[in-house]
Design a protein around this motif. Structure first.
Motif, short mmCIF file in Angstrom:
data_model
loop_
_atom_site.label_atom_id
_atom_site.label_comp_id
_atom_site.label_asym_id
_atom_site.label_seq_id
_atom_site.Cartn_x
_atom_site.Cartn_y
_atom_site.Cartn_z
N GLU A 1 80.24 -15.67 19.16
CA GLU A 1 79.38 -16.79 18.77
C GLU A 1 77.99 -16.24 18.50
O GLU A 1 77.42 -15.55 19.35
CB GLU A 1 79.34 -17.82 19.90
N GLY B 1 84.10 -16.77 22.47
CA GLY B 1 84.06 -16.89 21.02
C GLY B 1 85.39 -17.43 20.49
O GLY B 1 86.00 -18.29 21.12
N ARG B 2 85.81 -16.90 19.36
CA ARG B 2 87.06 -17.34 18.74
C ARG B 2 88.03 -16.17 18.73
O ARG B 2 87.81 -15.19 17.99
CB ARG B 2 86.78 -17.83 17.32
N ARG C 1 81.11 -21.70 11.06
CA ARG C 1 79.74 -21.43 11.49
C ARG C 1 79.62 -20.12 12.27
O ARG C 1 78.59 -19.46 12.19
CB ARG C 1 79.28 -22.62 12.35
N ASP C 2 80.65 -19.74 13.02
CA ASP C 2 80.53 -18.57 13.89
C ASP C 2 80.59 -17.26 13.12
O ASP C 2 80.43 -16.20 13.73
CB ASP C 2 81.60 -18.59 14.98
N GLU C 3 80.82 -17.30 11.82
CA GLU C 3 80.83 -16.06 11.05
C GLU C 3 79.52 -15.84 10.31
O GLU C 3 79.37 -14.84 9.61
CB GLU C 3 82.00 -16.08 10.06
#
Lengths: 223, 397
Positions: free
Chosen positions: A107, A138-139, B97-99
């Protein structure tokens, strides 16, 4: 997402060689790092050979891509998911341990404010779920699993050991050093800005037309 | 068919002509197959067509591998395949958004500046400028946001080991010879008998109905209507009127009074007649003796802040130039122009890289996420149409 080949860059310690499995056998072309487009969800079997200080031993990790990225058009191969096989991980696998690495997309606002040359990773405890921890940070995008399991026949490992040899898309590894822009000297930047043409309205203001308070006087600004 | 054609057909259908025809047709079909494009995309609308091509990483048979590495680089996309990055409908881009690293704008709580020049609401990644107007106001103007594609990956590691020396033996059986010997139960009486007859039966009956018309002005318990002429009229001589206590014996009379009162309620109201003259409407106009008007010929103050970046995507370690252009597009001179940029933790300010086209004091301070807040304080007031540029460099972490 089905049919999309997510670029993944697999790095190993210098000297080690990586090969991917395709059509029931390992690719004879060895390289490090490896950049390949991988499908989401299938499990890919890798072979890592020529491990520094452990030549003659082989590790067969698996890699599962569980999510994809959405880079700008034409930039997919430049921004792959980075998977690192560290020397410590390889030695742990050779000693019989089972190593699980969950790679996640950080993030931006929660990222550590440091420039990292290697991928930052965290250890979780024995009873902890690394996927859950990665989801908090995060992802999660990929899962790397590495143990001491080896095929019965290294030349013909079989489709069961290779998880069906899912297809991949080999990509050339870009030379990042050639694309690195040089940092400009400060003096040149200052002179270039001073010499740049200015608009007519950019003239300097040295007086103020009857202000009710002295706007030109700088007050203390705190944040 | 003419006679000449009848003679020509047997010549065309001779074995040599038929072999020539078959060979020519084969050549034409092979040439058409070879001219097909090597790269084609997936269905239209799918994201990033360049990675949707059929897999070329399928290992070819030995001997078919290209020399020197065996790479199969993708063909350049056709013009019809270049599509915009996909994003879910209803969500403002860029997505996800996180990229992306964002710098600029005023997100979250809006930034405002107190009269004592304390800045509140300047979130991480915000870029704003504030200035003072002639009438003493402090106005905050955000810049446009700049998005840079710069994903960064981390990892969570879990190491487990198999302990082969420990073995747990399962129990083969349970030997439990002692079972329950006796059960002792105490019975609790299920009922009780009341032998004593009741001596007295005392009961009370509540009123069956009670109808009251007490409004907001409740009946007073203490004040008797002394001020009235004749004190109490005959129909008022009730306990509820006199003392505020309802008596059962007065129920019938009270009901009759209430009924009579109801008759007089409704649309029948007290009418007031003034000398049989109808009231006329009177309108009076009163105006102030002196009217003060402030005529300010100056228009509104407005500062336009535009922020741009040198690149839209960056890998960790790369440098990005940011440029902030601010112009006084209002109709009055403004002063104390201050540009604030709260950097993301992924952006590291390159020391000494800032520059300004107008005289300005530059200061920086650490923010809460380990990066910096950059601040330029423009020294001189800014006239209408005047503008300036500040520029700095950041390294992507």
């Amino acid at each position: 997402m089905p049919g999309y080949f997510q670029p993944v860059e697999i790095k190993a310690p210098q000297g080690a060689l990586i090969s991917l499995a395709a059509e029931g056998r390992f690719d004879p072309v060895l390289s490090n790092p490896v950049l390949a487009g991988m499908l989401i969800a299938p499990v890919y079997r890798l072979r890592v050979t020529n491990i520094p200080l452990n030549e003659g031993f082989e590790v067969y990790p698996t890699l599962e891509v569980i999510d994809r990225t959405y880079p700008p058009e034409g930039q997919a191969a430049r921004f792959p998911i980075v998977v690192e096989l560290t020397q410590e991980d390889l030695e742990l696998a050779l000693s019989g341990r089972f190593v699980t690495r969950v790679i996640y997309l950080e993030e931006p606002l929660g990222a550590l404010p440091i420039l990292e040359t290697d991928q930052r990773w965290f250890d979780v405890g024995p009873g902890d779920d690394p996927l859950r921890r990665a989801d908090e940070l995060g992802r999660p995008v990929a899962i790397l699993r590495m143990g001491s399991r080896v095929p019965d026949d290294a030349q013909n490992p079989g489709l069961e050991f290779l998880y069906g040899s899912p297809p991949f898309w080999k990509l050339p590894v870009a030379d990042d050093a050639a694309n690195e822009p040089a940092e400009r000297p400060v003096d040149d930047r200052q002179s270039s800005l001073d010499d740049s043409p200015r608009r007519e309205n950019d003239r300097q203001v040295t007086y103020y037309d009857a202000p009710p308070q002295s706007l030109g006087e700088r007050r203390q600004v705190r944040r | 068919m003419s006679a000449a054609e009848q003679y020509a057909w047997p010549t065309l259908l001779s074995p040599w002509w038929r072999m020539a025809l078959v060979a020519a047709s084969t050549l034409i079909l092979c040439s058409c197959k070879g001219s097909l494009p090597a790269h084609h995309s997936g269905a239209p609308g799918q994201p990033h067509a360049e990675m949707m091509a059929p897999p070329q990483g399928m290992l070819p048979p030995p001997g078919a591998m290209p020399p020197g590495g065996g790479y199969y680089p993708p063909a350049p996309p056709l013009a019809s395949e270049i599509i915009e990055p996909w994003g879910p409908p209803g969500i403002a881009g860029p997505w996800p958004r996180d990229e992306y690293l964002r710098d600029g704008g005023d997100h979250g709580l809006p930034t405002h500046v107190n009269p004592d020049w304390l800045v509140f609401g300047l979130d991480v990644e915000d870029t704003v400028a504030h200035y003072d107007t002639v009438d003493g106001r402090t106005v905050v103007e955000p810049s446009n946001p700049v998005h840079i594609y710069a994903p960064r990956f981390g990892a969570v590691r879990h190491v487990s080991a198999v302990v082969v020396d420990d073995q747990i033996d399962q129990l083969s059986g349970i030997d439990a010879p002692n079972g329950p010997i006796n059960i002792e139960t105490l019975q609790i009486p299920a009922g009780s008998l009341q032998r004593e007859q009741l001596a007295t039966d005392i009961g009370s009956r509540n009123a069956g109905a009670y109808w009251t018309r007490q409004g907001n002005g409740a009946i007073s318990l203490a004040v008797l209507p002394f001020e009235f002429q004749d004190k109490l009229l005959p129909f008022e001589d009730l306990g509820i009127v006199r003392y505020g206590i309802f008596e059962q014996t007065e129920h019938a009379r009270l009901a009759a009074g209430i009924e009579a009162a109801i008759v007089w309620t409704g649309d029948q109201a007290v009418q007031i007649v003034l000398d049989r003259q109808q009231a006329a409407e009177a309108v009076t106009e009163q105006s102030a003796g002196t009217l003060y008007v402030v005529d300010d010929s100056r228009g509104p103050a407005k500062l336009r802040v535009v922020k741009i970046a040198s690149k839209l995507e960056a890998l960790p370690g790369e440098l990005i130039d940011f440029t902030i252009r601010f112009d006084n597009v209002g109709d009055q001179t403004i002063g104390n122009v201050t540009v604030l940029d709260n950097l993301s933790p992924r952006l590291e300010y390159v020391e000494g890289s800032q520059q300004s086209s107008v005289p300005a004091d530059f200061v920086s301070e650490r923010n809460e996420v380990g990066s910096l807040v950059l601040r330029w304080e423009v020294t001189d007031p800014m006239e209408r149409g005047a503008g300036g540029v500040v520029r700095f460099q950041c390294r992507v972490r």
